[in-house]
Design a protein around this motif. Structure first.
Motif, mmCIF file in Angstrom:
data_model
loop_
_atom_site.group_PDB
_atom_site.id
_atom_site.type_symbol
_atom_site.label_atom_id
_atom_site.label_comp_id
_atom_site.label_asym_id
_atom_site.label_seq_id
_atom_site.Cartn_x
_atom_site.Cartn_y
_atom_site.Cartn_z
ATOM 1 N N SER A 49 -6.498 153.124 31.329
ATOM 2 C CA SER A 49 -5.673 153.347 32.513
ATOM 3 C C SER A 49 -4.465 152.437 32.473
ATOM 4 O O SER A 49 -4.481 151.406 31.794
ATOM 5 C CB SER A 49 -6.492 153.065 33.772
ATOM 6 O OG SER A 49 -5.731 153.282 34.940
ATOM 7 N N SER A 50 -3.414 152.823 33.195
ATOM 8 C CA SER A 50 -2.249 151.959 33.310
ATOM 9 C C SER A 50 -1.568 152.185 34.652
ATOM 10 O O SER A 50 -1.756 153.233 35.285
ATOM 11 C CB SER A 50 -1.256 152.205 32.174
ATOM 12 O OG SER A 50 -0.733 153.513 32.241
ATOM 13 N N SER A 58 3.725 154.797 39.173
ATOM 14 C CA SER A 58 2.696 155.763 38.845
ATOM 15 C C SER A 58 1.496 155.100 38.182
ATOM 16 O O SER A 58 1.598 154.008 37.602
ATOM 17 C CB SER A 58 3.267 156.818 37.896
ATOM 18 O OG SER A 58 4.327 157.512 38.494
ATOM 19 N N THR A 59 0.373 155.785 38.287
ATOM 20 C CA THR A 59 -0.834 155.368 37.595
ATOM 21 C C THR A 59 -1.275 156.474 36.649
ATOM 22 O O THR A 59 -0.997 157.656 36.889
ATOM 23 C CB THR A 59 -1.974 155.048 38.568
ATOM 24 O OG1 THR A 59 -2.235 156.207 39.372
ATOM 25 C CG2 THR A 59 -1.607 153.888 39.486
ATOM 26 N N TYR A 60 -1.955 156.081 35.591
ATOM 27 C CA TYR A 60 -2.383 157.018 34.566
ATOM 28 C C TYR A 60 -3.817 156.707 34.168
ATOM 29 O O TYR A 60 -4.227 155.538 34.155
ATOM 30 C CB TYR A 60 -1.474 156.916 33.336
ATOM 31 C CG TYR A 60 -0.010 157.101 33.663
ATOM 32 C CD1 TYR A 60 0.795 156.004 33.952
ATOM 33 C CD2 TYR A 60 0.559 158.357 33.711
ATOM 34 C CE1 TYR A 60 2.126 156.161 34.267
ATOM 35 C CE2 TYR A 60 1.901 158.534 34.018
ATOM 36 C CZ TYR A 60 2.678 157.429 34.313
ATOM 37 O OH TYR A 60 4.006 157.586 34.634
ATOM 38 N N SER A 72 -5.510 149.413 40.295
ATOM 39 C CA SER A 72 -4.673 148.979 41.403
ATOM 40 C C SER A 72 -4.004 147.667 41.021
ATOM 41 O O SER A 72 -4.396 147.032 40.038
ATOM 42 C CB SER A 72 -5.489 148.812 42.687
ATOM 43 O OG SER A 72 -6.497 147.833 42.513
ATOM 44 N N ARG A 73 -3.000 147.284 41.791
ATOM 45 C CA ARG A 73 -2.288 146.055 41.457
ATOM 46 C C ARG A 73 -1.939 145.293 42.716
ATOM 47 O O ARG A 73 -1.761 145.871 43.778
ATOM 48 C CB ARG A 73 -1.019 146.396 40.665
ATOM 49 C CG ARG A 73 -0.025 147.199 41.456
ATOM 50 C CD ARG A 73 1.056 147.806 40.579
ATOM 51 N NE ARG A 73 2.108 148.399 41.383
ATOM 52 C CZ ARG A 73 2.030 149.571 41.989
ATOM 53 N NH1 ARG A 73 0.924 150.280 41.891
ATOM 54 N NH2 ARG A 73 3.031 150.028 42.699
ATOM 55 N N ASP A 74 -1.839 144.014 42.550
ATOM 56 C CA ASP A 74 -1.364 143.131 43.607
ATOM 57 C C ASP A 74 -0.179 142.387 43.014
ATOM 58 O O ASP A 74 -0.359 141.405 42.286
ATOM 59 C CB ASP A 74 -2.476 142.174 44.038
ATOM 60 C CG ASP A 74 -2.072 141.299 45.205
ATOM 61 O OD1 ASP A 74 -0.850 141.034 45.375
ATOM 62 O OD2 ASP A 74 -2.951 140.857 45.949
ATOM 63 N N ASN A 75 1.007 142.869 43.300
ATOM 64 C CA ASN A 75 2.195 142.287 42.679
ATOM 65 C C ASN A 75 2.401 140.829 43.084
ATOM 66 O O ASN A 75 2.896 140.029 42.303
ATOM 67 C CB ASN A 75 3.430 143.114 43.026
ATOM 68 C CG ASN A 75 3.420 144.467 42.351
ATOM 69 O OD1 ASN A 75 2.717 144.682 41.363
ATOM 70 N ND2 ASN A 75 4.202 145.391 42.878
ATOM 71 N N ALA A 76 2.031 140.503 44.293
ATOM 72 C CA ALA A 76 2.200 139.122 44.758
ATOM 73 C C ALA A 76 1.349 138.154 43.941
ATOM 74 O O ALA A 76 1.721 136.999 43.742
ATOM 75 C CB ALA A 76 1.853 139.018 46.232
ATOM 76 N N TYR A 81 -6.194 145.370 38.750
ATOM 77 C CA TYR A 81 -7.635 145.541 38.858
ATOM 78 C C TYR A 81 -8.049 146.889 38.289
ATOM 79 O O TYR A 81 -7.263 147.845 38.279
ATOM 80 C CB TYR A 81 -8.074 145.466 40.323
ATOM 81 C CG TYR A 81 -7.635 144.225 41.033
ATOM 82 C CD1 TYR A 81 -6.470 144.200 41.793
ATOM 83 C CD2 TYR A 81 -8.391 143.059 40.950
ATOM 84 C CE1 TYR A 81 -6.057 143.057 42.452
ATOM 85 C CE2 TYR A 81 -7.992 141.906 41.604
ATOM 86 C CZ TYR A 81 -6.829 141.912 42.353
ATOM 87 O OH TYR A 81 -6.430 140.767 42.990
ATOM 88 N N LEU A 82 -9.278 146.946 37.841
ATOM 89 C CA LEU A 82 -9.864 148.214 37.419
ATOM 90 C C LEU A 82 -11.228 148.325 38.089
ATOM 91 O O LEU A 82 -12.168 147.627 37.708
ATOM 92 C CB LEU A 82 -10.001 148.297 35.902
ATOM 93 C CG LEU A 82 -10.462 149.654 35.371
ATOM 94 C CD1 LEU A 82 -9.364 150.706 35.596
ATOM 95 C CD2 LEU A 82 -10.805 149.575 33.885
ATOM 96 N N GLN A 83 -11.296 149.170 39.097
ATOM 97 C CA GLN A 83 -12.566 149.440 39.769
ATOM 98 C C GLN A 83 -13.274 150.539 39.003
ATOM 99 O O GLN A 83 -12.735 151.643 38.860
ATOM 100 C CB GLN A 83 -12.326 149.869 41.215
ATOM 101 C CG GLN A 83 -13.591 150.235 41.971
ATOM 102 C CD GLN A 83 -14.490 149.039 42.189
ATOM 103 O OE1 GLN A 83 -14.035 147.950 42.529
ATOM 104 N NE2 GLN A 83 -15.793 149.228 41.989
#
Length: 127
Positions: A49-50, A58-60, A72-76, A81-83
């Protein structure tokens, strides 16, 4: 330079869940996308995934994880993360986080297009 540190791997029974984290440090302002790859024993590394960093990015997903894994991402926090839900024994692998700094079109599923890699975290799914 960018450093990536993965965490969250472990042993889980089939049908269970794990959440992987990848924290980036260093020159993270230049991040374009972050991705997850995996490599099982005796097999080649494969794309999982990316996610493109910026808002609305976008996500892939690889077909074999669609509907089960969520990136998902937390830019701060410069963290992705990869659930992983509904895990299967065939998901057993070392999972690697990767980071690409520059824009590319349709390149994020190919490992050689990422400049930085983490050390990997083991995920083992028992049957």
């Amino acid at each position: 330079q960018v450093q990536l540190v993965e965490s969250g791997g472990g042993l889980v029974q089939a049908g269970g869940s794990l959440r992987l984290s990848c924290a980036a440090s260093g020159r993270t302002f230049s991040t374009y996308a972050m991705g997850w790859f995996r490599q099982a024993p005796g097999k080649e590394r494969e794309f999982v995934s990316s996610a493109i960093r910026w808002n609305g990015g976008s996500t892939y997903y690889a077909d074999f994880v669609k509907g089960r894994f969520t990136i998902s991402r937390d830019n701060a926090k410069n963290t992705v993360y990869l659930q992983m839900n509904s895990l299967k024994p065939e998901d057993t692998a070392v999972y690697y986080c990767a980071l690409r700094t520059t824009y590319c079109e349709g390149c994020l599923s190919i490992g050689r297009n990422y400049e930085y890699w983490g050390q990997g975290t083991q995920v083992t799914v028992s049957s």
